[in-house]
Scaffold this motif. Structure first.
Motif, mmCIF file in Angstrom:
data_model
loop_
_atom_site.group_PDB
_atom_site.id
_atom_site.type_symbol
_atom_site.label_atom_id
_atom_site.label_comp_id
_atom_site.label_asym_id
_atom_site.label_seq_id
_atom_site.Cartn_x
_atom_site.Cartn_y
_atom_site.Cartn_z
ATOM 1 N N CYS A 140 -10.391 12.246 -13.078
ATOM 2 C CA CYS A 140 -9.640 11.325 -12.224
ATOM 3 C C CYS A 140 -9.388 11.990 -10.874
ATOM 4 O O CYS A 140 -9.295 13.207 -10.784
ATOM 5 N N ILE A 141 -9.231 11.169 -9.872
ATOM 6 C CA ILE A 141 -8.792 11.672 -8.557
ATOM 7 C C ILE A 141 -7.365 11.224 -8.306
ATOM 8 O O ILE A 141 -6.919 10.202 -8.839
ATOM 9 N N ILE A 142 -6.652 12.001 -7.517
ATOM 10 C CA ILE A 142 -5.320 11.626 -7.051
ATOM 11 C C ILE A 142 -5.226 12.110 -5.610
ATOM 12 O O ILE A 142 -5.627 13.236 -5.302
ATOM 13 N N VAL A 143 -4.725 11.256 -4.701
ATOM 14 C CA VAL A 143 -4.890 11.570 -3.280
ATOM 15 C C VAL A 143 -3.654 11.194 -2.478
ATOM 16 O O VAL A 143 -3.081 10.123 -2.646
ATOM 17 N N ALA A 144 -3.262 12.102 -1.601
ATOM 18 C CA ALA A 144 -2.195 11.861 -0.634
ATOM 19 C C ALA A 144 -2.836 11.468 0.692
ATOM 20 O O ALA A 144 -3.570 12.258 1.294
ATOM 21 N N VAL A 145 -2.558 10.255 1.149
ATOM 22 C CA VAL A 145 -3.153 9.726 2.377
ATOM 23 C C VAL A 145 -2.132 9.818 3.511
ATOM 24 O O VAL A 145 -1.058 9.194 3.446
ATOM 25 N N ARG A 146 -2.468 10.593 4.547
ATOM 26 C CA ARG A 146 -1.584 10.782 5.714
ATOM 27 C C ARG A 146 -1.959 9.835 6.842
ATOM 28 O O ARG A 146 -3.126 9.575 7.099
ATOM 29 N N ARG A 147 -0.940 9.331 7.532
ATOM 30 C CA ARG A 147 -1.119 8.617 8.806
ATOM 31 C C ARG A 147 -0.070 9.180 9.749
ATOM 32 O O ARG A 147 1.063 8.726 9.788
ATOM 33 N N GLY A 148 -0.451 10.228 10.476
ATOM 34 C CA GLY A 148 0.504 10.912 11.336
ATOM 35 C C GLY A 148 1.620 11.521 10.501
ATOM 36 O O GLY A 148 1.378 12.353 9.626
ATOM 37 N N SER A 149 2.853 11.115 10.753
ATOM 38 C CA SER A 149 4.004 11.650 10.012
ATOM 39 C C SER A 149 4.335 10.799 8.795
ATOM 40 O O SER A 149 5.390 10.975 8.174
ATOM 41 N N GLN A 150 3.441 9.897 8.426
ATOM 42 C CA GLN A 150 3.690 9.002 7.302
ATOM 43 C C GLN A 150 2.739 9.290 6.142
ATOM 44 O O GLN A 150 1.656 9.842 6.321
ATOM 45 N N LEU A 151 3.187 8.872 4.931
ATOM 46 C CA LEU A 151 2.407 9.074 3.713
ATOM 47 C C LEU A 151 2.298 7.748 2.975
ATOM 48 O O LEU A 151 3.287 7.021 2.831
ATOM 49 N N LEU A 152 1.103 7.423 2.525
ATOM 50 C CA LEU A 152 0.865 6.200 1.755
ATOM 51 C C LEU A 152 1.298 6.406 0.312
ATOM 52 O O LEU A 152 0.789 7.297 -0.381
ATOM 53 N N LEU A 153 2.240 5.607 -0.162
ATOM 54 C CA LEU A 153 2.735 5.681 -1.535
ATOM 55 C C LEU A 153 2.753 4.299 -2.155
ATOM 56 O O LEU A 153 2.978 3.300 -1.475
ATOM 57 N N GLY A 154 2.514 4.249 -3.462
ATOM 58 C CA GLY A 154 2.531 2.987 -4.174
ATOM 59 C C GLY A 154 3.429 3.051 -5.400
ATOM 60 O O GLY A 154 3.650 4.127 -5.971
ATOM 61 N N ALA A 155 3.957 1.895 -5.792
ATOM 62 C CA ALA A 155 4.737 1.767 -7.028
ATOM 63 C C ALA A 155 3.834 1.112 -8.063
ATOM 64 O O ALA A 155 3.438 -0.049 -7.907
ATOM 65 N N HIS A 156 3.500 1.872 -9.109
ATOM 66 C CA HIS A 156 2.532 1.391 -10.097
ATOM 67 C C HIS A 156 3.170 0.429 -11.087
ATOM 68 O O HIS A 156 4.286 0.633 -11.561
ATOM 69 N N ARG A 157 2.436 -0.597 -11.427
ATOM 70 C CA ARG A 157 2.951 -1.641 -12.310
ATOM 71 C C ARG A 157 3.260 -1.106 -13.707
ATOM 72 O O ARG A 157 4.219 -1.548 -14.350
ATOM 73 N N ARG A 158 2.481 -0.144 -14.204
ATOM 74 C CA ARG A 158 2.626 0.264 -15.607
ATOM 75 C C ARG A 158 3.938 0.989 -15.896
ATOM 76 O O ARG A 158 4.334 1.066 -17.054
ATOM 77 N N HIS A 159 4.606 1.559 -14.876
ATOM 78 C CA HIS A 159 5.899 2.186 -15.155
ATOM 79 C C HIS A 159 6.922 1.807 -14.075
ATOM 80 O O HIS A 159 7.758 2.601 -13.677
ATOM 81 N N TYR A 160 6.845 0.552 -13.653
ATOM 82 C CA TYR A 160 7.732 0.092 -12.577
ATOM 83 C C TYR A 160 9.140 -0.208 -13.103
ATOM 84 O O TYR A 160 9.310 -0.824 -14.144
ATOM 85 N N GLN A 161 10.148 0.280 -12.369
ATOM 86 C CA GLN A 161 11.545 -0.026 -12.657
ATOM 87 C C GLN A 161 12.141 -0.675 -11.407
ATOM 88 O O GLN A 161 12.294 -0.020 -10.377
ATOM 89 N N ALA A 162 12.481 -1.954 -11.528
ATOM 90 C CA ALA A 162 12.930 -2.704 -10.361
ATOM 91 C C ALA A 162 14.205 -2.130 -9.750
ATOM 92 O O ALA A 162 14.374 -2.159 -8.525
#
Length: 265
Positions: A140-162
């Motif tokens: 598997c791959i896992i990747v941190a995507v940078r945009r200047g001083s920002q980081l792309l992050l996601g909330a995954h459906r399989r372990h989401y807590q509202a």
């Protein structure tokens, strides 16, 4: 195995469950010091930890308790070792789990259907026809995507807590016929609609949920607007690195990639 030999004892059961001692650690003692209900178990050596052998016994999928649990601690999720900061205990517990899971899922040969038995001298299963199977590892791959001083992050459906969502870096399985860098670019685009470049390898981590080898990367934003793959993600956004939401715990490669990006601000 001598009764006076100090060893680490990995007793597994159910789905990613492990017996821990009163300190929430993998028991480290002689066989004589184990609870009586453990001493009769058939253990197999599978690794070394600081020079001491590691022994494994799998109670199976249907077992949940072994006698009176108050004697030797509770049956705990394997992740508890990671949450407690016991990185080596978690790594070896994960290895033990993957080996036990392999035995559970390879009782019969995939080629001829005959019963399979453990092979002497290596962790493998063989049938009377000579067909061999080895523990499965899923890259598997896992990747941190940078945009200047920002980081792309996601909330995954399989372990989401509202009420308290955890956001993490993107990840996915390598497909047949693609290299790791191609997988990084494809997974990020599929999950978020973002194109990336300058893909750089950082480190790897075995991940026993169920049998993955996570290979960590950093990448830089190139183009695109966020478009969620809703089967995978509930939400995704670019977050300022000095104002991140709840992120994965220490001991995970996801957290290591995030911290690496913070350090290079």
């Amino acid at each position: 195995m001598e009764l006076t030999e100090r060893a680490h004892w990995f007793v597994l059961a159910g789905d990613h469950l492990i017996w821990l001692d009163e300190a929430d650690r993998v028991p480290h003692c002689t066989r004589q010091a184990l609870p009586l209900c453990w001493q009769a178990l058939a253990f197999e050596e599978f690794d070394l930890w600081e020079g001491a052998p590691c022994y494994l016994h799998d109670l199976g999928e249907g077992e949940s308790l072994l006698g009176d649990s108050s004697e030797f601690g509770e049956l705990s999720p394997l992740r508890q070792l990671m949450m407690a900061g016991d990185e080596e205990g978690f790594r070896l517990g994960g290895r033990a789990w993957q080996l036990a899971s392999f035995r559970r899922s390879h009782k019969f040969c995939g080629e001829c259907g005959a019963p399979m038995t453990p092979k002497t001298g290596e962790w493998a299963q063989g049938c009377h026809q000579g067909h061999m199977a080895y523990p499965r590892i899923s890259p598997c791959i896992i990747v941190a995507v940078r945009r200047g001083s920002q980081l792309l992050l996601g909330a995954h459906r399989r372990h989401y807590q509202a009420d308290d969502p955890m956001f993490t870096v993107l990840a996915g399985f390598v497909e047949a016929g693609e290299n790791l860098e191609q997988c990084v670019a494809r997974e990020v685009f599929e999950e978020s609609g973002i194109r990336v470049g300058n893909i750089r390898y950082v480190a790897s981590q075995p991940w026993p949920f169920p049998h993955s080898l996570m290979m960590g990367f950093t990448a830089e934003y190139q183009s695109g607007e966020i478009r969620l793959q809703e089967e995978e993600l509930v939400a995704a956004d670019f977050f300022e690195l000095d104002a991140l939401p709840r992120i994965p715990p220490h001991g995970t490669i996801a957290r290591r990639l995030i911290e690496l990006c913070r350090e290079t601000l």
